[in-house]
Design a protein around this motif. Structure first.
Motif, PDB file in Angstrom:
ATOM      1  N   MET A 177       1.148  65.820 -31.360  1.00  0.00           N
ATOM      2  CA  MET A 177       1.348  64.514 -30.584  1.00  0.00           C
ATOM      3  C   MET A 177       2.300  64.870 -29.617  1.00  0.00           C
ATOM      4  SD  MET A 177       2.870  60.888 -31.376  1.00  0.00           S
ATOM      5  CE  MET A 177       4.610  61.230 -31.694  1.00  0.00           C
ATOM      6  N   ALA A 178       2.140  64.758 -28.215  1.00  0.00           N
ATOM      7  CA  ALA A 178       2.905  65.406 -27.336  1.00  0.00           C
ATOM      8  C   ALA A 178       4.121  64.523 -27.208  1.00  0.00           C
ATOM      9  CB  ALA A 178       2.152  65.069 -25.952  1.00  0.00           C
ATOM     10  N   GLU A 179       5.267  64.954 -26.910  1.00  0.00           N
ATOM     11  CA  GLU A 179       6.418  64.414 -26.885  1.00  0.00           C
ATOM     12  C   GLU A 179       6.710  63.211 -25.665  1.00  0.00           C
ATOM     13  OE1 GLU A 179       9.447  67.349 -26.032  1.00  0.00           O
ATOM     14  OE2 GLU A 179       9.406  68.025 -28.216  1.00  0.00           O
ATOM     15  N   ARG A 180       7.259  62.097 -26.033  1.00  0.00           N
ATOM     16  CA  ARG A 180       7.403  60.950 -25.226  1.00  0.00           C
ATOM     17  C   ARG A 180       8.496  61.418 -24.060  1.00  0.00           C
ATOM     18  NH1 ARG A 180       6.663  55.811 -28.761  1.00  0.00           N
ATOM     19  NH2 ARG A 180       6.226  54.819 -26.568  1.00  0.00           N
ATOM     20  N   GLY A 181       8.285  60.692 -22.808  1.00  0.00           N
ATOM     21  CA  GLY A 181       9.280  61.262 -21.693  1.00  0.00           C
ATOM     22  C   GLY A 181      10.742  61.101 -22.183  1.00  0.00           C
ATOM     23  N   GLY A 182      10.960  59.770 -23.036  1.00  0.00           N
ATOM     24  CA  GLY A 182      12.457  59.742 -23.146  1.00  0.00           C
ATOM     25  C   GLY A 182      13.107  60.824 -24.038  1.00  0.00           C
ATOM     26  N   THR A 183      12.275  61.208 -25.209  1.00  0.00           N
ATOM     27  CA  THR A 183      12.510  62.354 -26.072  1.00  0.00           C
ATOM     28  C   THR A 183      12.808  63.600 -25.355  1.00  0.00           C
ATOM     29  OG1 THR A 183      11.272  61.475 -27.744  1.00  0.00           O
ATOM     30  CG2 THR A 183      12.086  63.514 -28.107  1.00  0.00           C
ATOM     31  N   SER A 184      11.727  63.953 -24.264  1.00  0.00           N
ATOM     32  CA  SER A 184      11.793  65.481 -23.647  1.00  0.00           C
ATOM     33  C   SER A 184      13.243  65.310 -22.813  1.00  0.00           C
ATOM     34  CB  SER A 184      10.662  65.449 -22.860  1.00  0.00           C
ATOM     35  OG  SER A 184       9.532  65.513 -23.373  1.00  0.00           O
ATOM     36  N   GLU A 185      13.491  64.049 -22.261  1.00  0.00           N
ATOM     37  CA  GLU A 185      14.628  64.079 -21.265  1.00  0.00           C
ATOM     38  C   GLU A 185      15.943  64.156 -21.933  1.00  0.00           C
ATOM     39  OE1 GLU A 185      16.410  61.574 -17.514  1.00  0.00           O
ATOM     40  OE2 GLU A 185      14.982  60.856 -18.657  1.00  0.00           O
ATOM     41  N   SER A 186      15.879  63.632 -22.974  1.00  0.00           N
ATOM     42  CA  SER A 186      17.229  63.555 -24.137  1.00  0.00           C
ATOM     43  C   SER A 186      17.287  65.094 -24.544  1.00  0.00           C
ATOM     44  CB  SER A 186      16.788  62.761 -25.317  1.00  0.00           C
ATOM     45  OG  SER A 186      17.006  61.548 -24.886  1.00  0.00           O
ATOM     46  N   LEU A 187      16.039  65.787 -25.045  1.00  0.00           N
ATOM     47  CA  LEU A 187      16.192  67.344 -25.279  1.00  0.00           C
ATOM     48  C   LEU A 187      17.007  68.224 -24.213  1.00  0.00           C
ATOM     49  CD1 LEU A 187      12.764  67.758 -27.236  1.00  0.00           C
ATOM     50  CD2 LEU A 187      14.950  68.092 -28.222  1.00  0.00           C
ATOM     51  N   LEU A 188      16.516  67.961 -23.011  1.00  0.00           N
ATOM     52  CA  LEU A 188      17.131  68.764 -22.036  1.00  0.00           C
ATOM     53  C   LEU A 188      18.702  68.525 -21.928  1.00  0.00           C
ATOM     54  CD1 LEU A 188      16.893  70.638 -19.727  1.00  0.00           C
ATOM     55  CD2 LEU A 188      16.141  68.878 -18.226  1.00  0.00           C
ATOM     56  N   THR A 189      18.846  67.123 -21.845  1.00  0.00           N
ATOM     57  CA  THR A 189      20.495  66.735 -21.951  1.00  0.00           C
ATOM     58  C   THR A 189      21.325  67.526 -23.059  1.00  0.00           C
ATOM     59  OG1 THR A 189      19.768  64.731 -21.026  1.00  0.00           O
ATOM     60  CG2 THR A 189      21.838  64.649 -22.059  1.00  0.00           C
ATOM     61  N   VAL A 190      20.663  67.371 -24.281  1.00  0.00           N
ATOM     62  CA  VAL A 190      21.283  67.995 -25.304  1.00  0.00           C
ATOM     63  C   VAL A 190      21.502  69.496 -25.151  1.00  0.00           C
ATOM     64  CG1 VAL A 190      21.079  68.670 -27.875  1.00  0.00           C
ATOM     65  CG2 VAL A 190      20.639  66.056 -26.999  1.00  0.00           C
ATOM     66  N   VAL A 191      20.431  69.973 -24.886  1.00  0.00           N
ATOM     67  CA  VAL A 191      20.248  71.611 -24.639  1.00  0.00           C
ATOM     68  C   VAL A 191      21.383  72.179 -23.424  1.00  0.00           C
ATOM     69  CG1 VAL A 191      19.023  73.434 -23.603  1.00  0.00           C
ATOM     70  CG2 VAL A 191      18.061  72.200 -25.264  1.00  0.00           C
ATOM     71  N   VAL A 192      21.535  71.240 -22.308  1.00  0.00           N
ATOM     72  CA  VAL A 192      22.484  71.449 -21.414  1.00  0.00           C
ATOM     73  C   VAL A 192      23.967  71.397 -21.760  1.00  0.00           C
ATOM     74  CG1 VAL A 192      23.604  70.559 -19.244  1.00  0.00           C
ATOM     75  CG2 VAL A 192      21.147  70.965 -19.296  1.00  0.00           C
ATOM     76  N   ALA A 193      24.094  70.172 -22.657  1.00  0.00           N
ATOM     77  CA  ALA A 193      25.362  69.945 -23.072  1.00  0.00           C
ATOM     78  C   ALA A 193      25.939  70.971 -24.328  1.00  0.00           C
ATOM     79  CB  ALA A 193      25.227  68.576 -23.876  1.00  0.00           C
ATOM     80  N   GLY A 194      24.770  71.398 -25.146  1.00  0.00           N
ATOM     81  CA  GLY A 194      24.964  72.526 -26.136  1.00  0.00           C
ATOM     82  C   GLY A 194      25.372  74.007 -25.377  1.00  0.00           C
ATOM     83  N   VAL A 195      24.712  74.377 -24.599  1.00  0.00           N
ATOM     84  CA  VAL A 195      24.944  75.706 -23.786  1.00  0.00           C
ATOM     85  C   VAL A 195      26.633  75.332 -23.251  1.00  0.00           C
ATOM     86  CG1 VAL A 195      24.505  77.178 -21.957  1.00  0.00           C
ATOM     87  CG2 VAL A 195      22.708  76.171 -23.558  1.00  0.00           C
ATOM     88  N   ALA A 196      26.809  74.387 -22.470  1.00  0.00           N
ATOM     89  CA  ALA A 196      28.178  74.521 -21.878  1.00  0.00           C
ATOM     90  C   ALA A 196      29.237  74.362 -23.094  1.00  0.00           C
ATOM     91  CB  ALA A 196      28.211  72.856 -21.179  1.00  0.00           C
ATOM     92  N   ASN A 197      29.053  73.652 -24.007  1.00  0.00           N
ATOM     93  CA  ASN A 197      30.076  73.650 -25.023  1.00  0.00           C
ATOM     94  C   ASN A 197      30.316  74.917 -25.838  1.00  0.00           C
ATOM     95  OD1 ASN A 197      31.060  70.824 -25.057  1.00  0.00           O
ATOM     96  ND2 ASN A 197      29.133  70.046 -25.902  1.00  0.00           N
ATOM     97  N   LEU A 198      29.107  75.819 -25.923  1.00  0.00           N
ATOM     98  CA  LEU A 198      29.400  77.052 -26.405  1.00  0.00           C
ATOM     99  C   LEU A 198      30.214  77.855 -25.779  1.00  0.00           C
ATOM    100  CD1 LEU A 198      28.755  78.968 -29.057  1.00  0.00           C
ATOM    101  CD2 LEU A 198      26.428  79.498 -27.706  1.00  0.00           C
ATOM    102  N   ALA A 199      29.788  77.969 -24.691  1.00  0.00           N
ATOM    103  CA  ALA A 199      30.532  78.767 -23.602  1.00  0.00           C
ATOM    104  C   ALA A 199      31.961  78.247 -23.612  1.00  0.00           C
ATOM    105  CB  ALA A 199      29.947  78.646 -22.244  1.00  0.00           C
ATOM    106  N   ILE A 200      32.247  77.053 -23.660  1.00  0.00           N
ATOM    107  CA  ILE A 200      33.552  76.385 -23.468  1.00  0.00           C
ATOM    108  C   ILE A 200      34.303  76.860 -24.933  1.00  0.00           C
ATOM    109  CG2 ILE A 200      35.008  74.191 -23.361  1.00  0.00           C
ATOM    110  CD1 ILE A 200      32.888  73.346 -21.662  1.00  0.00           C
ATOM    111  N   ALA A 201      33.560  76.646 -25.941  1.00  0.00           N
ATOM    112  CA  ALA A 201      34.487  76.922 -27.159  1.00  0.00           C
ATOM    113  C   ALA A 201      34.764  78.228 -27.347  1.00  0.00           C
ATOM    114  CB  ALA A 201      33.323  76.540 -28.192  1.00  0.00           C
ATOM    115  N   VAL A 202      34.220  79.291 -27.021  1.00  0.00           N
ATOM    116  CA  VAL A 202      34.522  80.398 -26.986  1.00  0.00           C
ATOM    117  C   VAL A 202      35.590  80.667 -26.169  1.00  0.00           C
ATOM    118  CG1 VAL A 202      33.893  82.981 -26.453  1.00  0.00           C
ATOM    119  CG2 VAL A 202      32.116  81.481 -27.317  1.00  0.00           C
TER     120      VAL A 202
END
Length: 310
Positions: A1-26
C-alpha cells in the motif's frame, strides 16, 4: 500500500529533525567535554535524546503505515503510538535524568575549564540548525491546519499525528534549552561561579520533563482509543443526519486508528418507509460523503436501529 500524503510528509519532517539533531549532538558533547560545562553536557544529552527519539519516531511511522492483514484487520496505525510513547519515555529518563543529575552535581561542586568560546560557538550554530528543523515542522503544521480550516495551535492540540507534534515540541524545547545554556554559561563566566551553569542544566532537565510528559500523555490517550475532536464529531453527526433516508442518529462513536485513519460507527434510525435497498444505498452514501469531507475517515459502520418508538 502506498504511503498516504500525511505520513510521507511526517517522515520527511522526522528525517530532517534527526539529521539536524545528530550533528548538533556530536558538537555539543564535544564542546561539553572540552569546556567541562554542565549546561553544555546537558544540551548534549538533550540532543542525543532527541536524535534517538527521531529514530524511534521514524520506526513508528514505518511500522504504523503497514497495511491491514488477517490478524490486524484495522491495520497497524496504533503501533506508531507505542513507538512514540517509548520515545517520550527515553527523553524523560535519559535527557531529563542526566541533565538534572549532572546539574545538581555541578551546583554541589563542579569545575569549569574556562573554555567558554567553544561552547558559545557550538550553541550559536546549534540554534541556527534547530531553527531550520523547526521551520520544517511549522510549515507542515500550518499546511495541515489550513486544510482543516483551524488554527495551528488547535491542530497541535487535537492532531493524532504525534510524530509532527513531537518534532515541533522537541525543536522548540531545544531552542529554549540552548538559550538557557547560553545564559548559564554567561552568568558563570561573569560571576566566576559554576552554580549558574549547574542551575541552567537543571532547568534544561525540567524542560525536557515537561515535553516528555506532554508527549507521553498524548500517546497514551491515542493508545487507549481517543475520539475525534468535538467539532469534527459534530460535523460527522450533521453529515449522517442529512441523509435523505435517515430519521435520526442515535449514537455516534469515533476513534483514531492511527495518524491517518479514523473509524466511524453509528446507530442510525432510518425512516419507516425506507426499504432494505434504501438502507444499503444510504450506508454507501454516508461513507462517500464522510470520506469526501474527511479524507482520514477510513471505516464507516452504520447499525440500522429503531429507537425512541413503542
Amino acid at each position: 500500500m502506498a504511503e498516504r500524503g500525511g505520513t510521507s510528509e511526517s517522515l520527511l519532517t522526522v528525517v530532517v529533525a534527526g539529521v539536524a539533531n545528530l550533528a548538533i549532538a556530536v558538537a555539543k558533547v564535544a564542546a561539553g567535554l572540552i569546556s567541562g560545562s554542565a549546561a553544555m553536557l546537558s544540551e548534549g544529552a538533550h540532543s542525543v535524546a532527541d536524535t534517538t527519539t527521531e529514530v524511534l519516531l521514524f520506526t513508528a511511522l514505518r511500522r504504523g503505515s503497514r497495511p491491514a492483514d488477517v490478524e490486524h484487520p484495522f491495520g497497524y496505525g496504533k503501533e506508531s503510538y507505542v513507538w512514540a510513547f517509548i520515545a517520550a519515555i527515553f527523553t524523560f529518563v535519559v535527557g531529563a535524568g542526566f541533565s538534572i543529575t549532572h546539574g545538581v552535581n555541578t551546583v554541589r561542586g563542579g569545575e569549569h575549564t574556562g573554555e567558554f568560546l567553544v561552547s558559545y560557538l557550538v550553541l550559536a550554530i546549534s540554534f541556527l540548525i534547530e531553527t531550520v528543523s523547526l521551520a520544517r515542522a511549522v510549515r507542515q503544521i500550518r499546511r495541515a491546519s489550513r486544510e482543516r480550516g483551524i488554527s495551528p495551535a488547535r491542530f497541535l492540540r487535537g492532531t493524532a499525528d504525534t510524530t509532527v507534534k513531537a518534532v515541533f515540541l522537541e525543536d522548540s524545547a531545544a531552542l529554549v534549552g540552548i538559550s538557557i545554556a547560553a545564559a548559564g554559561l554567561g552568568l558563570s563566566q561573569f560571576t566566576g561561579s559554576e552554580v549558574w551553569d549547574g542551575l541552567a542544566s537543571i532547568v534544561i532537565g525540567v524542560l525536557l520533563l515537561v515535553v516528555a510528559t506532554t508527549l507521553a500523555r498524548s500517546n497514551i490517550s491515542l493508545l487507549v482509543g481517543r475520539a475525534v475532536p468535538p467539532p469534527m464529531h459534530d460535523e460527522i453527526h450533521r453529515e449522517l443526519s442529512a441523509l435523505p433516508t435517515v430519521d435520526r442518529v442515535d449514537t455516534l462513536l469515533t476513534m483514531h486508528l492511527g495518524p491517518d485513519d479514523i473509524l466511524v460507527a453509528a446507530k442510525v434510525d432510518f425512516r419507516d418507509e425506507a426499504t432494505g435497498a434504501d438502507i444499503e444505498a444510504g450506508a454507501e452514501e454516508a461513507e462517500r460523503r464522510l470520506v469526501a469531507r474527511f479524507p482520514h475517515v477510513r471505516y464507516v459502520f452504520l447499525d440500522p436501529t429503531r429507537t425512541g418508538r413503542p
